[in-house]
Motif scaffolding. Structure first.
Motif, PDB file in Angstrom:
ATOM      1  N   SER A 286      62.578  -4.523 -20.123  1.00 33.58           N
ATOM      2  CA  SER A 286      62.335  -4.369 -21.559  1.00 33.58           C
ATOM      3  C   SER A 286      62.195  -2.886 -21.889  1.00 33.58           C
ATOM      4  CB  SER A 286      61.035  -5.123 -21.911  1.00 33.58           C
ATOM      5  OG  SER A 286      60.736  -4.988 -23.275  1.00 33.58           O
ATOM      6  N   ARG A 287      62.415  -2.566 -23.155  1.00 35.92           N
ATOM      7  CA  ARG A 287      62.316  -1.166 -23.586  1.00 35.92           C
ATOM      8  C   ARG A 287      61.066  -0.987 -24.449  1.00 35.92           C
ATOM      9  NH1 ARG A 287      66.115   2.861 -23.423  1.00 35.92           N
ATOM     10  NH2 ARG A 287      67.907   1.506 -23.072  1.00 35.92           N
ATOM     11  N   LYS A 292      51.900   3.320 -29.651  1.00 31.91           N
ATOM     12  CA  LYS A 292      51.144   3.284 -30.907  1.00 31.91           C
ATOM     13  C   LYS A 292      49.659   3.460 -30.643  1.00 31.91           C
ATOM     14  CE  LYS A 292      49.764  -0.303 -34.112  1.00 31.91           C
ATOM     15  NZ  LYS A 292      50.132  -1.352 -35.048  1.00 31.91           N
ATOM     16  N   GLU A 293      49.003   4.317 -31.414  1.00 30.10           N
ATOM     17  CA  GLU A 293      47.559   4.527 -31.224  1.00 30.10           C
ATOM     18  C   GLU A 293      46.771   3.644 -32.179  1.00 30.10           C
ATOM     19  OE1 GLU A 293      46.163   6.190 -28.781  1.00 30.10           O
ATOM     20  OE2 GLU A 293      48.211   6.610 -28.099  1.00 30.10           O
ATOM     21  N   GLY A 294      45.903   2.815 -31.641  1.00 29.00           N
ATOM     22  CA  GLY A 294      45.007   2.019 -32.484  1.00 29.00           C
ATOM     23  C   GLY A 294      43.708   2.770 -32.662  1.00 29.00           C
ATOM     24  N   GLU A 295      42.706   2.080 -33.213  1.00 31.96           N
ATOM     25  CA  GLU A 295      41.395   2.705 -33.418  1.00 31.96           C
ATOM     26  C   GLU A 295      40.777   3.079 -32.069  1.00 31.96           C
ATOM     27  OE1 GLU A 295      39.794   3.389 -36.230  1.00 31.96           O
ATOM     28  OE2 GLU A 295      37.870   3.937 -35.305  1.00 31.96           O
ATOM     29  N   SER A 296      40.878   2.095 -31.137  1.00 32.51           N
ATOM     30  CA  SER A 296      40.179   2.320 -29.871  1.00 32.51           C
ATOM     31  C   SER A 296      41.090   2.142 -28.662  1.00 32.51           C
ATOM     32  CB  SER A 296      39.023   1.336 -29.758  1.00 32.51           C
ATOM     33  OG  SER A 296      39.540   0.020 -29.810  1.00 32.51           O
ATOM     34  N   ARG A 297      42.363   1.835 -28.882  1.00 33.58           N
ATOM     35  CA  ARG A 297      43.230   1.679 -27.716  1.00 33.58           C
ATOM     36  C   ARG A 297      44.657   2.100 -28.014  1.00 33.58           C
ATOM     37  NH1 ARG A 297      42.137  -4.297 -25.674  1.00 33.58           N
ATOM     38  NH2 ARG A 297      39.961  -3.762 -25.792  1.00 33.58           N
ATOM     39  N   SER A 298      45.382   2.313 -26.932  1.00 29.98           N
ATOM     40  CA  SER A 298      46.789   2.697 -27.058  1.00 29.98           C
ATOM     41  C   SER A 298      47.651   1.471 -26.759  1.00 29.98           C
ATOM     42  CB  SER A 298      47.135   3.786 -26.053  1.00 29.98           C
ATOM     43  OG  SER A 298      46.275   4.877 -26.230  1.00 29.98           O
ATOM     44  N   PHE A 299      48.637   1.255 -27.600  1.00 30.08           N
ATOM     45  CA  PHE A 299      49.530   0.115 -27.416  1.00 30.08           C
ATOM     46  C   PHE A 299      50.920   0.591 -27.047  1.00 30.08           C
ATOM     47  CE2 PHE A 299      46.341  -1.226 -30.490  1.00 30.08           C
ATOM     48  CZ  PHE A 299      45.947  -2.452 -30.001  1.00 30.08           C
ATOM     49  N   LEU A 300      51.543  -0.161 -26.143  1.00 33.46           N
ATOM     50  CA  LEU A 300      52.973   0.000 -25.939  1.00 33.46           C
ATOM     51  C   LEU A 300      53.610  -1.251 -26.510  1.00 33.46           C
ATOM     52  CD1 LEU A 300      53.057   1.188 -22.201  1.00 33.46           C
ATOM     53  CD2 LEU A 300      53.484   2.609 -24.245  1.00 33.46           C
ATOM     54  N   VAL A 301      54.461  -1.079 -27.515  1.00 30.75           N
ATOM     55  CA  VAL A 301      55.124  -2.247 -28.121  1.00 30.75           C
ATOM     56  C   VAL A 301      56.498  -2.372 -27.474  1.00 30.75           C
ATOM     57  CG1 VAL A 301      55.872  -3.339 -30.248  1.00 30.75           C
ATOM     58  CG2 VAL A 301      53.932  -1.746 -30.288  1.00 30.75           C
ATOM     59  N   TYR A 334      46.730   1.193 -21.342  1.00 24.52           N
ATOM     60  CA  TYR A 334      47.471   0.604 -22.463  1.00 24.52           C
ATOM     61  C   TYR A 334      47.175  -0.883 -22.621  1.00 24.52           C
ATOM     62  CZ  TYR A 334      50.671   4.638 -22.003  1.00 24.52           C
ATOM     63  OH  TYR A 334      51.227   5.883 -21.939  1.00 24.52           O
ATOM     64  N   ASP A 335      47.376  -1.358 -23.830  1.00 19.03           N
ATOM     65  CA  ASP A 335      47.647  -2.765 -24.055  1.00 19.03           C
ATOM     66  C   ASP A 335      49.151  -2.843 -24.232  1.00 19.03           C
ATOM     67  OD1 ASP A 335      44.981  -3.341 -23.983  1.00 19.03           O
ATOM     68  OD2 ASP A 335      44.909  -4.334 -25.941  1.00 19.03           O
ATOM     69  N   VAL A 336      49.801  -3.661 -23.403  1.00 17.61           N
ATOM     70  CA  VAL A 336      51.261  -3.783 -23.491  1.00 17.61           C
ATOM     71  C   VAL A 336      51.562  -5.064 -24.259  1.00 17.61           C
ATOM     72  CG1 VAL A 336      53.418  -3.865 -22.210  1.00 17.61           C
ATOM     73  CG2 VAL A 336      51.458  -2.613 -21.275  1.00 17.61           C
ATOM     74  N   VAL A 337      52.191  -4.909 -25.397  1.00 18.37           N
ATOM     75  CA  VAL A 337      52.358  -6.051 -26.302  1.00 18.37           C
ATOM     76  C   VAL A 337      53.823  -6.223 -26.678  1.00 18.37           C
ATOM     77  CG1 VAL A 337      50.041  -5.668 -27.248  1.00 18.37           C
ATOM     78  CG2 VAL A 337      52.020  -4.649 -28.388  1.00 18.37           C
ATOM     79  N   VAL A 355      52.190   7.115 -17.672  1.00 11.17           N
ATOM     80  CA  VAL A 355      52.338   7.442 -19.091  1.00 11.17           C
ATOM     81  C   VAL A 355      53.761   7.092 -19.543  1.00 11.17           C
ATOM     82  CG1 VAL A 355      52.382   9.342 -20.755  1.00 11.17           C
ATOM     83  CG2 VAL A 355      50.567   9.211 -19.026  1.00 11.17           C
ATOM     84  N   LEU A 356      53.840   6.365 -20.645  1.00 12.41           N
ATOM     85  CA  LEU A 356      55.152   5.903 -21.127  1.00 12.41           C
ATOM     86  C   LEU A 356      55.310   6.287 -22.590  1.00 12.41           C
ATOM     87  CD1 LEU A 356      54.967   2.458 -19.369  1.00 12.41           C
ATOM     88  CD2 LEU A 356      56.851   4.062 -19.053  1.00 12.41           C
ATOM     89  N   LYS A 357      56.568   6.374 -23.001  1.00 13.69           N
ATOM     90  CA  LYS A 357      56.828   6.728 -24.402  1.00 13.69           C
ATOM     91  C   LYS A 357      57.948   5.850 -24.943  1.00 13.69           C
ATOM     92  CE  LYS A 357      60.031  10.402 -23.108  1.00 13.69           C
ATOM     93  NZ  LYS A 357      60.336   9.744 -21.855  1.00 13.69           N
ATOM     94  N   ALA A 358      58.134   5.914 -26.244  1.00  5.43           N
ATOM     95  CA  ALA A 358      59.192   5.121 -26.884  1.00  5.43           C
ATOM     96  C   ALA A 358      60.523   5.422 -26.205  1.00  5.43           C
ATOM     97  CB  ALA A 358      59.261   5.457 -28.365  1.00  5.43           C
ATOM     98  N   GLY A 359      61.299   4.372 -25.968  1.00  8.72           N
ATOM     99  CA  GLY A 359      62.613   4.542 -25.342  1.00  8.72           C
ATOM    100  C   GLY A 359      62.588   4.299 -23.849  1.00  8.72           C
ATOM    101  N   ASP A 360      61.395   4.401 -23.226  1.00  7.18           N
ATOM    102  CA  ASP A 360      61.322   4.163 -21.778  1.00  7.18           C
ATOM    103  C   ASP A 360      61.585   2.692 -21.463  1.00  7.18           C
ATOM    104  OD1 ASP A 360      60.756   6.784 -21.291  1.00  7.18           O
ATOM    105  OD2 ASP A 360      58.594   6.500 -21.012  1.00  7.18           O
ATOM    106  N   LEU A 361      62.103   2.481 -20.269  1.00 10.60           N
ATOM    107  CA  LEU A 361      62.365   1.112 -19.818  1.00 10.60           C
ATOM    108  C   LEU A 361      61.309   0.692 -18.813  1.00 10.60           C
ATOM    109  CD1 LEU A 361      66.211   1.525 -19.360  1.00 10.60           C
ATOM    110  CD2 LEU A 361      65.118  -0.069 -20.964  1.00 10.60           C
TER     111      LEU A 361
END
Ligand code: LLP
Length: 418
Positions: A286-287, A292-301, A334-337, A355-361
């Protein structure tokens, strides 16, 4: 062999670069390793030599290419529906190596099994004995029958996948085995061939198996003393795999539990492994759409969602997630969602990952069993396609449905037509 491994910094499936497949096939997609399927099947066949029937549980992975890979090695099939029966036959599984399980077989499904000449029906209730008897008699044949016995054993697994307890819908209580077999023996359309049991899935301890198999052995002795010909014992599936840090029950310990209880009874063994053969032979690629930064956590969508892969949402299942590019030392939590509009659409909670960013697989590991088979089109999302790898070759073994195809499944009734 580890089918999924890094080479020159890139995650590969056998000799195929997964990122290169992603470029061509798009994401998300399931990827299976033919070699891993073969290796896992062979391990089972070696652990149970002789005339044992290894009937791969089609519900774990019903892709025709997967089934064909296993059928080529002599695998049988454990099916639970007319659809799975068709798939097993289409993949070239010998009818005499197919067992038909399930609590709710219809007459049509029974007929299909009888007409194809399958090995046996695993019957789960007294009313089912009656219907199978009538169906077989109408065709002028006798249905080969094993009765699934419920031993009332706690499989010590997730409650949603435990089947050996008295409170579940599965099988006939072992305390009623005598009556049930006497009942079956009176029905002219049935031919008793053996006994059957399956206490649950993702079992990682020996004790529940040992308890169930010893109850099975006792019952076989009792039934034989009553004059029934019990030629085979189907011990079901259930052997777990290591999804995270947890250790699985080694195959040899499982085989020892079977042997300890049943050796000496001169039975043909039938096994119905699903997960133990398919889980580690598949990943979901998946890509990352957004970091995304939430109030208290970082999400990878991710672009995969619970519609593609339901296990984490349904069973809080743990699956390892790894980047396709071999990671450096930097880590984040992260929370991976997924993109589905449900809070349950989450693959990992507060997971420390590279550490991951948008576009990573990324690859979600051990997704070869109960992955694609449980996918849906929820949120009108075409489920992830499936790809099979063999050495340096890969092939799309179930294409991605187009959104138009999905929309085209629906019909407008005449009173709503313009
Ligand atoms: N035989 C019978 C009668 C079964 O009901 C099952 C699985 C198997 C064999 C294969 O069991 P295995 O070797 O794969 O553990 N969707 C759930 C698992 C459901 C299992 C249902 N029955 C999951 O993703 O964990």
């Amino acid at each position: 062999m580890t089918a999924f491994h890094y080479r020159n910094g890139a995650l590969r499936a056998e000799d195929c670069d997964l990122a290169a497949i992603a470029e061509k096939a798009g994401t998300p997609f399931y990827c299976y390793s033919g070699a891993a399927l073969e290796e896992n099947y062979r391990a089972f066949a070696q652990a149970f030599p002789g005339d044992a029937l290894i009937a791969f549980s089609v519900k774990a992975n019903g892709n025709l290419a997967v089934l064909k890979t296993l059928a080529a090695l002599g695998s049988g099939a454990d099916v639970v529906s007319g659809g799975e029966l068709k798939k097993a036959l289409a993949a070239g599984v010998a009818p005499g190596r197919i067992v038909f399980s399930g609590v709710g077989k219809t007459k049509d499904e029974m007929r299909a099994g009888l007409e194809s000449g399958i090995c046996q029906f695993n019957v789960e209730s007294e009313p089912e004995l009656e219907i199978l008897n009538e169906t077989a008699a109408a065709l002028g044949v006798r249905a080969p029958v094993a009765i699934r016995l419920n031993p009332d054993v706690d499989a010590r697994t997730h409650a949603k996948i435990a089947t050996g307890g008295a409170e579940t819908k599965f099988g006939i209580p072992v305390s009623r085995a005598r009556q049930a077999y006497a009942h079956a023996a009176r029905l002219p359309g049935l031919r008793i061939v053996g006994v059957d049991m399956h206490i649950g899935s993702q079992i990682t301890e020996k004790a529940p198996f040992a308890a169930a198999f010893s109850r099975l052995a006792e019952t076989i002795r009792m039934l034989r003393a009553e004059g029934h010909e019990i030629a085979s014992a189907d011990v079901g599936g259930g052997l777990g795999v290591a999804y995270g840090a947890g250790l699985p029950l080694p195959l040899k310990d499982y085989a020892a539990a079977v042997a300890r209880a049943l050796d000496g009874l001169k039975l043909r063994l039938i096994l119905e492994p699903g997960r133990a053969i398919a889980a580690e032979a598949g990943v979901l690629v998946s890509r990352v759409l957004y970091a995304k930064e939430g109030e208290s956590r970082s999400f990878l969508v991710l672009d995969a969602g619970m519609n593609d892969f339901l296990r984490p949402a349904l069973y809080d299942a743990y699956h390892e997630i790894v980047p396709l590019n071999e990671p450096g030392p930097a880590r984040a939590v992260y929370d991976v969602v997924g993109p589905v509009c449900e809070t349950a659409d989450i693959f990992a909670r507060q997971r420390t990952l590279p550490v991951l960013k948008a576009g990573d697989l990324v690859a979600i590991l051990s997704a070869g069993a109960y992955g694609a088979v449980m996918a849906s089109a929820y949120n009108a999302r075409p489920p992830a396609p499936e790809i099979l790898v063999k050495g340096g070759r890969w092939s799309v073994v179930r294409p991605r449905l187009s959104e138009d195809t999905l929309v085209g499944y629906d019909r407008i009734p005449d009173w709503l037509q313009d």
